[in-house]
Scaffold this motif. Sequence first.
Motif, PDB file in Angstrom:
ATOM      1  N   SER A 179       4.281  16.346 -28.439  1.00  0.00           N
ATOM      2  CA  SER A 179       5.403  15.646 -29.063  1.00  0.00           C
ATOM      3  C   SER A 179       6.624  15.681 -28.156  1.00  0.00           C
ATOM      4  O   SER A 179       7.387  14.710 -28.072  1.00  0.00           O
ATOM      5  CB  SER A 179       5.721  16.268 -30.424  1.00  0.00           C
ATOM      6  N   PHE A 180       6.827  16.806 -27.457  1.00  0.00           N
ATOM      7  CA  PHE A 180       7.930  16.898 -26.499  1.00  0.00           C
ATOM      8  C   PHE A 180       7.675  16.008 -25.291  1.00  0.00           C
ATOM      9  O   PHE A 180       8.577  15.351 -24.783  1.00  0.00           O
ATOM     10  CB  PHE A 180       8.122  18.353 -26.065  1.00  0.00           C
ATOM     11  N   VAL A 181       6.433  15.966 -24.830  1.00  0.00           N
ATOM     12  CA  VAL A 181       6.087  15.117 -23.690  1.00  0.00           C
ATOM     13  C   VAL A 181       6.283  13.643 -24.034  1.00  0.00           C
ATOM     14  O   VAL A 181       6.899  12.891 -23.269  1.00  0.00           O
ATOM     15  CB  VAL A 181       4.624  15.369 -23.262  1.00  0.00           C
ATOM     16  N   LYS A 182       5.783  13.226 -25.171  1.00  0.00           N
ATOM     17  CA  LYS A 182       5.885  11.817 -25.562  1.00  0.00           C
ATOM     18  C   LYS A 182       7.288  11.453 -26.032  1.00  0.00           C
ATOM     19  O   LYS A 182       7.727  10.318 -25.881  1.00  0.00           O
ATOM     20  CB  LYS A 182       4.871  11.508 -26.662  1.00  0.00           C
ATOM     21  N   GLY A 183       7.994  12.435 -26.616  1.00  0.00           N
ATOM     22  CA  GLY A 183       9.305  12.138 -27.187  1.00  0.00           C
ATOM     23  C   GLY A 183       9.220  11.709 -28.633  1.00  0.00           C
ATOM     24  O   GLY A 183      10.203  11.257 -29.215  1.00  0.00           O
TER      25      GLY A 183
ATOM     26  N   SER B 271      23.325  13.452 -25.664  1.00  0.00           N
ATOM     27  CA  SER B 271      22.827  14.573 -26.470  1.00  0.00           C
ATOM     28  C   SER B 271      21.339  14.804 -26.229  1.00  0.00           C
ATOM     29  O   SER B 271      20.885  15.948 -26.091  1.00  0.00           O
ATOM     30  CB  SER B 271      23.092  14.319 -27.958  1.00  0.00           C
ATOM     31  N   LEU B 272      20.558  13.721 -26.172  1.00  0.00           N
ATOM     32  CA  LEU B 272      19.122  13.859 -25.924  1.00  0.00           C
ATOM     33  C   LEU B 272      18.848  14.317 -24.496  1.00  0.00           C
ATOM     34  O   LEU B 272      17.914  15.091 -24.250  1.00  0.00           O
ATOM     35  CB  LEU B 272      18.416  12.540 -26.207  1.00  0.00           C
ATOM     36  N   TRP B 273      19.640  13.848 -23.545  1.00  0.00           N
ATOM     37  CA  TRP B 273      19.494  14.318 -22.161  1.00  0.00           C
ATOM     38  C   TRP B 273      19.727  15.820 -22.088  1.00  0.00           C
ATOM     39  O   TRP B 273      18.954  16.545 -21.456  1.00  0.00           O
ATOM     40  CB  TRP B 273      20.496  13.565 -21.288  1.00  0.00           C
ATOM     41  N   TYR B 274      20.766  16.280 -22.761  1.00  0.00           N
ATOM     42  CA  TYR B 274      21.032  17.719 -22.791  1.00  0.00           C
ATOM     43  C   TYR B 274      19.898  18.480 -23.489  1.00  0.00           C
ATOM     44  O   TYR B 274      19.513  19.573 -23.057  1.00  0.00           O
ATOM     45  CB  TYR B 274      22.355  18.001 -23.508  1.00  0.00           C
ATOM     46  N   LEU B 275      19.367  17.911 -24.553  1.00  0.00           N
ATOM     47  CA  LEU B 275      18.298  18.587 -25.288  1.00  0.00           C
ATOM     48  C   LEU B 275      17.028  18.676 -24.447  1.00  0.00           C
ATOM     49  O   LEU B 275      16.376  19.732 -24.383  1.00  0.00           O
ATOM     50  CB  LEU B 275      18.035  17.861 -26.609  1.00  0.00           C
ATOM     51  N   GLU B 276      16.666  17.576 -23.781  1.00  0.00           N
ATOM     52  CA  GLU B 276      15.491  17.606 -22.912  1.00  0.00           C
ATOM     53  C   GLU B 276      15.652  18.625 -21.793  1.00  0.00           C
ATOM     54  O   GLU B 276      14.756  19.446 -21.533  1.00  0.00           O
ATOM     55  CB  GLU B 276      15.252  16.209 -22.328  1.00  0.00           C
TER      56      GLU B 276
ATOM     57  N   SER C 269      17.671  21.205 -21.672  1.00  0.00           N
ATOM     58  CA  SER C 269      17.752  22.571 -22.199  1.00  0.00           C
ATOM     59  C   SER C 269      16.359  23.129 -22.466  1.00  0.00           C
ATOM     60  O   SER C 269      16.062  24.282 -22.125  1.00  0.00           O
ATOM     61  CB  SER C 269      18.596  22.602 -23.478  1.00  0.00           C
ATOM     62  N   LEU C 270      15.500  22.331 -23.075  1.00  0.00           N
ATOM     63  CA  LEU C 270      14.137  22.791 -23.333  1.00  0.00           C
ATOM     64  C   LEU C 270      13.386  23.046 -22.026  1.00  0.00           C
ATOM     65  O   LEU C 270      12.666  24.040 -21.890  1.00  0.00           O
ATOM     66  CB  LEU C 270      13.397  21.763 -24.186  1.00  0.00           C
ATOM     67  N   LEU C 271      13.549  22.169 -21.057  1.00  0.00           N
ATOM     68  CA  LEU C 271      12.905  22.372 -19.765  1.00  0.00           C
ATOM     69  C   LEU C 271      13.427  23.638 -19.086  1.00  0.00           C
ATOM     70  O   LEU C 271      12.649  24.447 -18.556  1.00  0.00           O
ATOM     71  CB  LEU C 271      13.141  21.154 -18.863  1.00  0.00           C
ATOM     72  N   ALA C 272      14.742  23.818 -19.109  1.00  0.00           N
ATOM     73  CA  ALA C 272      15.337  24.973 -18.441  1.00  0.00           C
ATOM     74  C   ALA C 272      14.944  26.281 -19.113  1.00  0.00           C
ATOM     75  O   ALA C 272      14.644  27.274 -18.440  1.00  0.00           O
ATOM     76  CB  ALA C 272      16.857  24.827 -18.419  1.00  0.00           C
ATOM     77  N   LEU C 273      14.951  26.302 -20.439  1.00  0.00           N
ATOM     78  CA  LEU C 273      14.638  27.538 -21.160  1.00  0.00           C
ATOM     79  C   LEU C 273      13.177  27.947 -20.995  1.00  0.00           C
ATOM     80  O   LEU C 273      12.829  29.105 -21.211  1.00  0.00           O
ATOM     81  CB  LEU C 273      14.985  27.380 -22.644  1.00  0.00           C
ATOM     82  N   CYS C 274      12.326  27.005 -20.601  1.00  0.00           N
ATOM     83  CA  CYS C 274      10.930  27.334 -20.313  1.00  0.00           C
ATOM     84  C   CYS C 274      10.731  27.695 -18.837  1.00  0.00           C
ATOM     85  O   CYS C 274       9.640  28.125 -18.459  1.00  0.00           O
ATOM     86  CB  CYS C 274      10.026  26.169 -20.693  1.00  0.00           C
ATOM     87  N   GLY C 275      11.766  27.497 -18.010  1.00  0.00           N
ATOM     88  CA  GLY C 275      11.659  27.836 -16.591  1.00  0.00           C
ATOM     89  C   GLY C 275      11.087  26.736 -15.727  1.00  0.00           C
ATOM     90  O   GLY C 275      10.626  26.982 -14.613  1.00  0.00           O
ATOM     91  N   TYR C 276      11.141  25.489 -16.182  1.00  0.00           N
ATOM     92  CA  TYR C 276      10.621  24.341 -15.436  1.00  0.00           C
ATOM     93  C   TYR C 276      11.599  23.971 -14.318  1.00  0.00           C
ATOM     94  O   TYR C 276      12.809  23.903 -14.547  1.00  0.00           O
ATOM     95  CB  TYR C 276      10.453  23.167 -16.401  1.00  0.00           C
ATOM     96  N   ASP C 277      11.082  23.706 -13.102  1.00  0.00           N
ATOM     97  CA  ASP C 277      11.970  23.368 -11.987  1.00  0.00           C
ATOM     98  C   ASP C 277      11.462  22.177 -11.183  1.00  0.00           C
ATOM     99  O   ASP C 277      11.807  22.010 -10.010  1.00  0.00           O
ATOM    100  CB  ASP C 277      12.161  24.579 -11.067  1.00  0.00           C
ATOM    101  N   ASP C 278      10.655  21.331 -11.805  1.00  0.00           N
ATOM    102  CA  ASP C 278      10.068  20.175 -11.126  1.00  0.00           C
ATOM    103  C   ASP C 278      10.909  18.924 -11.418  1.00  0.00           C
ATOM    104  O   ASP C 278      12.085  19.003 -11.734  1.00  0.00           O
ATOM    105  CB  ASP C 278       8.625  20.015 -11.579  1.00  0.00           C
ATOM    106  N   THR C 279      10.284  17.772 -11.356  1.00  0.00           N
ATOM    107  CA  THR C 279      10.984  16.504 -11.570  1.00  0.00           C
ATOM    108  C   THR C 279      10.894  16.063 -13.028  1.00  0.00           C
ATOM    109  O   THR C 279      10.044  16.528 -13.795  1.00  0.00           O
ATOM    110  CB  THR C 279      10.392  15.405 -10.676  1.00  0.00           C
ATOM    111  N   TYR C 280      11.768  15.143 -13.394  1.00  0.00           N
ATOM    112  CA  TYR C 280      11.799  14.570 -14.745  1.00  0.00           C
ATOM    113  C   TYR C 280      12.416  13.192 -14.660  1.00  0.00           C
ATOM    114  O   TYR C 280      12.992  12.803 -13.627  1.00  0.00           O
ATOM    115  CB  TYR C 280      12.609  15.465 -15.690  1.00  0.00           C
ATOM    116  N   THR C 281      12.319  12.426 -15.737  1.00  0.00           N
ATOM    117  CA  THR C 281      12.964  11.119 -15.828  1.00  0.00           C
ATOM    118  C   THR C 281      14.257  11.269 -16.602  1.00  0.00           C
ATOM    119  O   THR C 281      14.242  11.659 -17.776  1.00  0.00           O
ATOM    120  CB  THR C 281      12.042  10.091 -16.509  1.00  0.00           C
ATOM    121  N   SER C 282      15.368  10.973 -15.957  1.00  0.00           N
ATOM    122  CA  SER C 282      16.682  11.098 -16.591  1.00  0.00           C
ATOM    123  C   SER C 282      17.008   9.843 -17.382  1.00  0.00           C
ATOM    124  O   SER C 282      17.075   8.747 -16.808  1.00  0.00           O
ATOM    125  CB  SER C 282      17.764  11.339 -15.538  1.00  0.00           C
ATOM    126  N   ARG C 283      17.220   9.991 -18.664  1.00  0.00           N
ATOM    127  CA  ARG C 283      17.570   8.836 -19.496  1.00  0.00           C
ATOM    128  C   ARG C 283      18.973   8.327 -19.184  1.00  0.00           C
ATOM    129  O   ARG C 283      19.361   7.258 -19.658  1.00  0.00           O
ATOM    130  CB  ARG C 283      17.407   9.158 -20.975  1.00  0.00           C
TER     131      ARG C 283
END
Length: 447
Positions: free
Chosen positions: A214-218, A408-413, A415-429
């Motif tokens: 659900s997080f991956v798909k949004g 707000s959604l950019w910050y939420l995405e 935040s979830l990535l950062a709190l899990c320790g993810y450091d790769d690429t993402y799509t910025s809305r």
Amino acid sequence: MSRPNPVRPAYDFSSASDPVVLLRGGAEVCMRDDHFSGEAELLLRFAPAPRVLFRARASMAERPELPLFFDDWKEASFSFNGQNINGFRGRWKGNADTLELDWHPESEPVALRDMRPKTSAAAIFHLFNFLDFRGGQHQAAAPMGCALLVLESEEWKISLQELPDHATRKAFARIEGEGGCFLTHMVKMERNDGEPFSGEDANAQCFLLANFLSFVKGGRCWPVCGVGLDAVGEKTWETFASPRISCPPYSWFNPFKASQAEHMFPLFAKRWQQSEEWKDCLRSAVYWYAQANTSGGSPGIDAAIILAQSALERLAYHYLVVDRKMISGKGFDDLRASDRLRMLFTVCGIPNEITDTTPYIRQANDTFRKESKWVDAPHAITDIRNSLVHPVSKKKVHGCFVDAWKLSLWYLELSLLALCGYDDTYTSRLTAKCVTESETVPWGKKA
């Protein structure tokens, strides 16, 4: 090297406009002191909305007058193959010979076997309306013509695979042309150590996976209708549930760079399994995220802003107060909402500045008097949220709602990535011109 055989569905979902029979068996309908035996089918109905239900047909030969005059179903009960199914009556009709009714389970998934024995070597689930992904790291090990995504944690290996014979292509074409709910992928679960597991173990992993996908798909995306398989491929258990689907506009995930999900999953799983408190925090945040990532229908943008910031404050409290103990609960409560979010974003390495990526927020801020200006982006989004919840603000912010929603959604995405320790690429809305455009997270390693 020979390709493995594809994972095939346990049920025929190819004609998703019609109810699919998942199981047949004996049924008993009880109304007060009257008992009527017959047969029932367990169905997955897709229209008007996906739902699991039992459709029963019982003989009325002994009490032909009952269905004609009895319409108080408060004390009714229903059992299938001798197992009582808690729920409620739906559509029904009766005559002198037969009683026909739909019985709706009170909750899903429905399990009709003992889920506790550790007899499963693998489990498969069915995934509807997932993303058309490419670029997984394990594609060379996939069945011919099937895209493959492999999600691995410390204990589990979970494979998401397209359907064989171009069935996934056909499903995506129907989703685009007709809307609705169609099977697009199969999920296979196995333990890394090869040890047998129970249906309860598999369902716990399925719940984790549902939140991650659900997080991956949004938007909502749940694997359903699980089947346990022993070492020789015989069924050990089955669960039955209806798909939960949504059509979000986009998310942080680049569907043509599926390795992002493969990198993120073990980090998400580690946080999820760290404690019951972290599990509840992530579950709540993903639920609100999926609700807030609206396509403009229901909820609307205004409600989505409120939901997204509720998720951000939930994450901020758990990470700063419960997990890191950087501030006391009272100290957190005494802070303004903007200060809470600013502290979270700063610790996570997420920028706080108002930039040209939110032009309407920037333009509005330029019109405010000096003492009323927003000092940064957390101040802006919380002030705009407050104008919706407490409409007493004299600032004209109506033109900023879309910017505030995206921010707000950019910050939420992030935040979830950062709190899990993810450091790769993402799509910025905020900056991407299409869903396949990715950039490194702000705190990540620079290329």
